[in-house]
Design a protein around this motif. Structure first.
Motif, PDB file in Angstrom:
ATOM      1  N   LEU A   1       0.829  -1.212   0.000  1.00 15.53           N
ATOM      2  CA  LEU A   1       0.000   0.000   0.000  1.00 15.53           C
ATOM      3  C   LEU A   1       0.862   1.260   0.000  1.00 15.53           C
ATOM      4  O   LEU A   1       0.592   2.216  -0.740  1.00 15.53           O
ATOM      5  CB  LEU A   1      -0.936  -0.002   1.218  1.00 15.53           C
ATOM      6  CG  LEU A   1      -2.140  -0.947   1.149  1.00 15.53           C
ATOM      7  CD1 LEU A   1      -2.792  -1.079   2.536  1.00 15.53           C
ATOM      8  CD2 LEU A   1      -3.180  -0.440   0.147  1.00 15.53           C
ATOM      9  N   VAL A   2       1.896   1.272   0.831  1.00 17.01           N
ATOM     10  CA  VAL A   2       2.754   2.461   0.904  1.00 17.01           C
ATOM     11  C   VAL A   2       3.488   2.685  -0.415  1.00 17.01           C
ATOM     12  O   VAL A   2       3.559   3.814  -0.919  1.00 17.01           O
ATOM     13  CB  VAL A   2       3.744   2.345   2.079  1.00 17.01           C
ATOM     14  CG1 VAL A   2       4.811   3.427   1.995  1.00 17.01           C
ATOM     15  CG2 VAL A   2       2.992   2.462   3.397  1.00 17.01           C
ATOM     16  N   TYR A   3       3.997   1.602  -1.011  1.00 20.03           N
ATOM     17  CA  TYR A   3       4.682   1.761  -2.304  1.00 20.03           C
ATOM     18  C   TYR A   3       3.730   2.269  -3.382  1.00 20.03           C
ATOM     19  O   TYR A   3       4.087   3.112  -4.209  1.00 20.03           O
ATOM     20  CB  TYR A   3       5.330   0.433  -2.743  1.00 20.03           C
ATOM     21  CG  TYR A   3       6.661   0.171  -2.088  1.00 20.03           C
ATOM     22  CD1 TYR A   3       7.769   0.979  -2.374  1.00 20.03           C
ATOM     23  CD2 TYR A   3       6.839  -0.873  -1.190  1.00 20.03           C
ATOM     24  CE1 TYR A   3       8.994   0.745  -1.774  1.00 20.03           C
ATOM     25  CE2 TYR A   3       8.056  -1.114  -0.577  1.00 20.03           C
ATOM     26  CZ  TYR A   3       9.137  -0.303  -0.880  1.00 20.03           C
ATOM     27  OH  TYR A   3      10.357  -0.525  -0.282  1.00 20.03           O
TER      28      TYR A   3
ATOM     29  N   ALA B   1       8.217   4.409   3.667  1.00 20.24           N
ATOM     30  CA  ALA B   1       7.798   5.676   3.066  1.00 20.24           C
ATOM     31  C   ALA B   1       9.019   6.466   2.602  1.00 20.24           C
ATOM     32  O   ALA B   1       9.047   6.990   1.477  1.00 20.24           O
ATOM     33  CB  ALA B   1       6.975   6.492   4.063  1.00 20.24           C
ATOM     34  N   GLU B   2      10.029   6.547   3.453  1.00 25.35           N
ATOM     35  CA  GLU B   2      11.222   7.301   3.091  1.00 25.35           C
ATOM     36  C   GLU B   2      11.900   6.698   1.865  1.00 25.35           C
ATOM     37  O   GLU B   2      12.343   7.401   0.967  1.00 25.35           O
ATOM     38  CB  GLU B   2      12.190   7.352   4.275  1.00 25.35           C
ATOM     39  CG  GLU B   2      11.679   8.273   5.397  1.00 25.35           C
ATOM     40  CD  GLU B   2      12.508   8.151   6.671  1.00 25.35           C
ATOM     41  OE1 GLU B   2      13.276   7.174   6.793  1.00 25.35           O
ATOM     42  OE2 GLU B   2      12.352   9.034   7.546  1.00 25.35           O
ATOM     43  N   GLU B   3      11.959   5.378   1.836  1.00 17.69           N
ATOM     44  CA  GLU B   3      12.611   4.703   0.714  1.00 17.69           C
ATOM     45  C   GLU B   3      11.851   4.931  -0.597  1.00 17.69           C
ATOM     46  O   GLU B   3      12.442   5.078  -1.661  1.00 17.69           O
ATOM     47  CB  GLU B   3      12.701   3.201   1.002  1.00 17.69           C
ATOM     48  CG  GLU B   3      13.441   2.434  -0.077  1.00 17.69           C
ATOM     49  CD  GLU B   3      13.249   0.929   0.048  1.00 17.69           C
ATOM     50  OE1 GLU B   3      13.083   0.441   1.179  1.00 17.69           O
ATOM     51  OE2 GLU B   3      13.238   0.260  -0.999  1.00 17.69           O
ATOM     52  N   SER B   4      10.518   4.961  -0.489  1.00 14.50           N
ATOM     53  CA  SER B   4       9.694   5.029  -1.704  1.00 14.50           C
ATOM     54  C   SER B   4       9.441   6.462  -2.164  1.00 14.50           C
ATOM     55  O   SER B   4       8.927   6.667  -3.259  1.00 14.50           O
ATOM     56  CB  SER B   4       8.353   4.341  -1.451  1.00 14.50           C
ATOM     57  OG  SER B   4       7.608   5.058  -0.489  1.00 14.50           O
ATOM     58  N   GLY B   5       9.779   7.430  -1.325  1.00 13.55           N
ATOM     59  CA  GLY B   5       9.544   8.822  -1.700  1.00 13.55           C
ATOM     60  C   GLY B   5       8.209   9.364  -1.227  1.00 13.55           C
ATOM     61  O   GLY B   5       7.787  10.442  -1.631  1.00 13.55           O
ATOM     62  N   LEU B   6       7.514   8.598  -0.369  1.00 12.35           N
ATOM     63  CA  LEU B   6       6.248   9.089   0.190  1.00 12.35           C
ATOM     64  C   LEU B   6       6.548   9.895   1.450  1.00 12.35           C
ATOM     65  O   LEU B   6       7.406   9.511   2.247  1.00 12.35           O
ATOM     66  CB  LEU B   6       5.346   7.899   0.534  1.00 12.35           C
ATOM     67  CG  LEU B   6       3.916   8.245   0.971  1.00 12.35           C
ATOM     68  CD1 LEU B   6       3.113   8.790  -0.210  1.00 12.35           C
ATOM     69  CD2 LEU B   6       3.212   7.020   1.553  1.00 12.35           C
TER      70      LEU B   6
ATOM     71  N   PHE C   1       2.598  11.710   5.899  1.00  8.91           N
ATOM     72  CA  PHE C   1       1.381  11.233   5.255  1.00  8.91           C
ATOM     73  C   PHE C   1       1.207   9.736   5.483  1.00  8.91           C
ATOM     74  O   PHE C   1       0.091   9.251   5.720  1.00  8.91           O
ATOM     75  CB  PHE C   1       1.400  11.531   3.752  1.00  8.91           C
ATOM     76  CG  PHE C   1       0.194  10.989   3.048  1.00  8.91           C
ATOM     77  CD1 PHE C   1      -1.023  11.655   3.112  1.00  8.91           C
ATOM     78  CD2 PHE C   1       0.251   9.782   2.362  1.00  8.91           C
ATOM     79  CE1 PHE C   1      -2.152  11.133   2.500  1.00  8.91           C
ATOM     80  CE2 PHE C   1      -0.875   9.261   1.750  1.00  8.91           C
ATOM     81  CZ  PHE C   1      -2.078   9.937   1.817  1.00  8.91           C
ATOM     82  N   ALA C   2       2.317   8.999   5.426  1.00  7.20           N
ATOM     83  CA  ALA C   2       2.248   7.554   5.676  1.00  7.20           C
ATOM     84  C   ALA C   2       1.691   7.274   7.078  1.00  7.20           C
ATOM     85  O   ALA C   2       0.900   6.343   7.270  1.00  7.20           O
ATOM     86  CB  ALA C   2       3.632   6.922   5.511  1.00  7.20           C
TER      87      ALA C   2
END
Lengths: 115, 115
Positions: free
Chosen positions: A29-31, B71-76, B80-81
């Motif tokens: 979901l996060v990705y 989240a940090e790895e994916s750019g989110l 917000f996560a």
């Protein structure tokens, strides 16, 4: 408190297994959310720098109907799906405003929350 | 309103293409959410009918740290996560309460929002 209140009993193995699935789903979901905002951010940039069409209410209505249908098919509460859509939209609006402010100052285009 | 306010200009083709990606991602998100709640509903049933361990605050902290990292790895945006996690948790609690009420009336087990 009842006498048979659970204390530090070990977590049943089936629950541990299910938690593994929950963790995998949460990561997915996060990705996916990261990817969704990556796409809407690009759309926000295109709108901020170019000739931007106004928001398309018809598209929003189509999206609501479409996500409601998918929710019903998948077994997700359609009301929750709509809450989720609104939750996402509020974040998209925030991104859009940031992008537009970077490009145009106070001359913001109308927000198209579905990009 | 400005003189060059956009009216009914056609949507640029790149935006139309990106909207297709947004639609696909949204469908995937709804299906994944449906699956997540399917799993947590099963856990809620197991807890409601059996010897239920209490909530595990350590698991919640682990989940927050894990999702922040993803989240940090994916750019989110990690904030917000975390909002998303809380949004999901609030719905899990609602499900859990419904399940527990069906099984035990007012003798509810402590909620483990991460199932």
């Amino acid at each position: 408190m009842s006498d048979n209140e659970p204390t530090s009993a070990p977590v049943p193995s089936e629950i541990i297994r299910l938690r593994g699935s929950i963790d995998n789903i949460d990561a997915a979901l996060v990705y996916l959310l990261a990817e969704r905002f990556r796409v809407t951010r690009r759309v926000g940039e295109l709108k901020a720098v170019g000739g931007l069409p106004p928001a398309d209410p018809a598209r929003e209505q189509e999206q609501i109907a479409r996500l409601t249908s998918i929710a019903e098919e998948s077994g997700l509460d359609p009301e929750f799906a709509e809450q989720f859509r609104q939750f996402i939209v509020s974040e998209v609006i925030r991104h859009h405003e940031l992008i537009a402010a970077q490009h145009k100052g106070d001359n913001l285009p109308e927000v198209d929350t579905y990009a």
